[in-house]
Design a protein around this motif. Structure first.
Motif, PDB file in Angstrom:
ATOM      1  N   ASP A 129       0.835  -1.187   0.000  1.00  0.00           N
ATOM      2  CA  ASP A 129       0.000   0.000   0.000  1.00  0.00           C
ATOM      3  C   ASP A 129       0.875   1.244   0.000  1.00  0.00           C
ATOM      4  O   ASP A 129       1.915   1.277   0.667  1.00  0.00           O
ATOM      5  CB  ASP A 129      -0.890   0.015   1.260  1.00  0.00           C
ATOM      6  N   HIS A 130       0.453   2.233  -0.757  1.00  0.00           N
ATOM      7  CA  HIS A 130       1.101   3.543  -0.714  1.00  0.00           C
ATOM      8  C   HIS A 130       0.453   4.313   0.435  1.00  0.00           C
ATOM      9  O   HIS A 130      -0.758   4.568   0.401  1.00  0.00           O
ATOM     10  CB  HIS A 130       0.900   4.283  -2.034  1.00  0.00           C
ATOM     11  N   GLY A 137       1.663  10.540  -3.995  1.00  0.00           N
ATOM     12  CA  GLY A 137       2.588   9.657  -3.285  1.00  0.00           C
ATOM     13  C   GLY A 137       3.499   8.903  -4.240  1.00  0.00           C
ATOM     14  O   GLY A 137       3.089   8.512  -5.326  1.00  0.00           O
ATOM     15  N   GLN A 138       4.731   8.726  -3.835  1.00  0.00           N
ATOM     16  CA  GLN A 138       5.729   8.046  -4.648  1.00  0.00           C
ATOM     17  C   GLN A 138       5.852   6.573  -4.250  1.00  0.00           C
ATOM     18  O   GLN A 138       5.518   6.198  -3.127  1.00  0.00           O
ATOM     19  CB  GLN A 138       7.100   8.727  -4.476  1.00  0.00           C
ATOM     20  N   THR A 139       6.358   5.768  -5.159  1.00  0.00           N
ATOM     21  CA  THR A 139       6.622   4.363  -4.872  1.00  0.00           C
ATOM     22  C   THR A 139       8.062   4.275  -4.370  1.00  0.00           C
ATOM     23  O   THR A 139       8.996   4.050  -5.140  1.00  0.00           O
ATOM     24  CB  THR A 139       6.401   3.497  -6.136  1.00  0.00           C
ATOM     25  N   ASN A 171       7.296   5.386   1.547  1.00  0.00           N
ATOM     26  CA  ASN A 171       5.864   5.578   1.334  1.00  0.00           C
ATOM     27  C   ASN A 171       5.114   4.272   1.095  1.00  0.00           C
ATOM     28  O   ASN A 171       3.897   4.298   0.925  1.00  0.00           O
ATOM     29  CB  ASN A 171       5.622   6.535   0.151  1.00  0.00           C
ATOM     30  N   VAL A 172       5.790   3.138   1.083  1.00  0.00           N
ATOM     31  CA  VAL A 172       5.139   1.866   0.786  1.00  0.00           C
ATOM     32  C   VAL A 172       5.231   0.951   2.004  1.00  0.00           C
ATOM     33  O   VAL A 172       6.289   0.843   2.628  1.00  0.00           O
ATOM     34  CB  VAL A 172       5.795   1.195  -0.447  1.00  0.00           C
ATOM     35  N   ARG A 209      -0.835   7.204  -4.581  1.00  0.00           N
ATOM     36  CA  ARG A 209      -0.276   7.761  -5.818  1.00  0.00           C
ATOM     37  C   ARG A 209      -1.217   8.795  -6.415  1.00  0.00           C
ATOM     38  O   ARG A 209      -0.770   9.787  -6.989  1.00  0.00           O
ATOM     39  CB  ARG A 209       0.017   6.651  -6.816  1.00  0.00           C
TER      40      ARG A 209
END
Length: 185
Positions: free
Chosen positions: A106-107, A115-117, A121-122, A111
């Motif tokens: 999950d972000h 939100g970035q990968t 953030n994950v 995104r």
């Protein structure tokens, strides 16, 4: 979760030149064929052997059960950003409900909201929690990860990997596994 290792395949534990496993999860193992090839290419020292042997018309040798690299391989400080490594960092548990079923990621900041990968953030999430959170921020969804996502070091992943030992550990490997863990009083 465990890594399946077949004792019948007679794998060799691979140690770095400092006698530490190259990795704990998955455990650094080579097939017996790769271990013998490395012996003949003079890339490893044989530390321990199985009772089983292989032979050619002119040569016979016991299969290595533990080998040590002759040249030290500098481990990278930070692991690759992969789904597996995110799961390992988060100990194969949903960061919202601690379930270990049907895992995805999950972000935290979706995104859809910029939100970035990235490591920061994950998080690991089970499919139901991921679906429930959707494209909302944690505060909007009322769902906060148990641990703030972070970029782990290789050592962090090694420490977590020790929590998930393979289904099979040969007795000759035991002297080389987990010797660098802190002792309990």
């Amino acid at each position: 979760m465990t890594i399946a290792v077949s004792p019948q395949s007679l794998p060799a534990l691979v140690l770095n030149a400092d006698y530490r496993p190259l990795s704990y999860y998955p455990l650094s193992l080579w097939s017996w064929q790769d271990a013998i090839k490395a012996v003949f290419l003079d890339r490893v020292h044989i530390i321990a052997e199985y009772e089983h042997s292989v032979s050619s018309p002119s040569y016979s040798m016991k299969l290595p059960s533990v080998v040590c690299l002759k040249s030290y391989v500098q481990p990278s400080r930070y692991p690759a950003f992969t789904r597996f490594n995110v799961f390992l960092r988060d100990k194969f548990e949903c960061q919202y409900c601690t379930s270990d079923d049907d895992l995805t990621f999950d972000h935290v900041t979706p995104r859809a909201l910029g939100g970035q990968t990235t490591w920061e953030n994950v998080v690991t999430a089970c499919a139901p929690c991921n679906l429930r959170k959707g494209s909302k921020l944690p505060k909007q969804a009322g769902m906060f990860p148990h641990q703030k996502p972070y970029r782990p070091t290789v050592q962090d992943l090694h420490n977590n990997g020790r929590l998930f030992p393979p289904n099979y550990l040969h007795e000759s490997w035991m002297d080389y596994l987990y010797w660098d863990t802190e002792l309990q009083p």
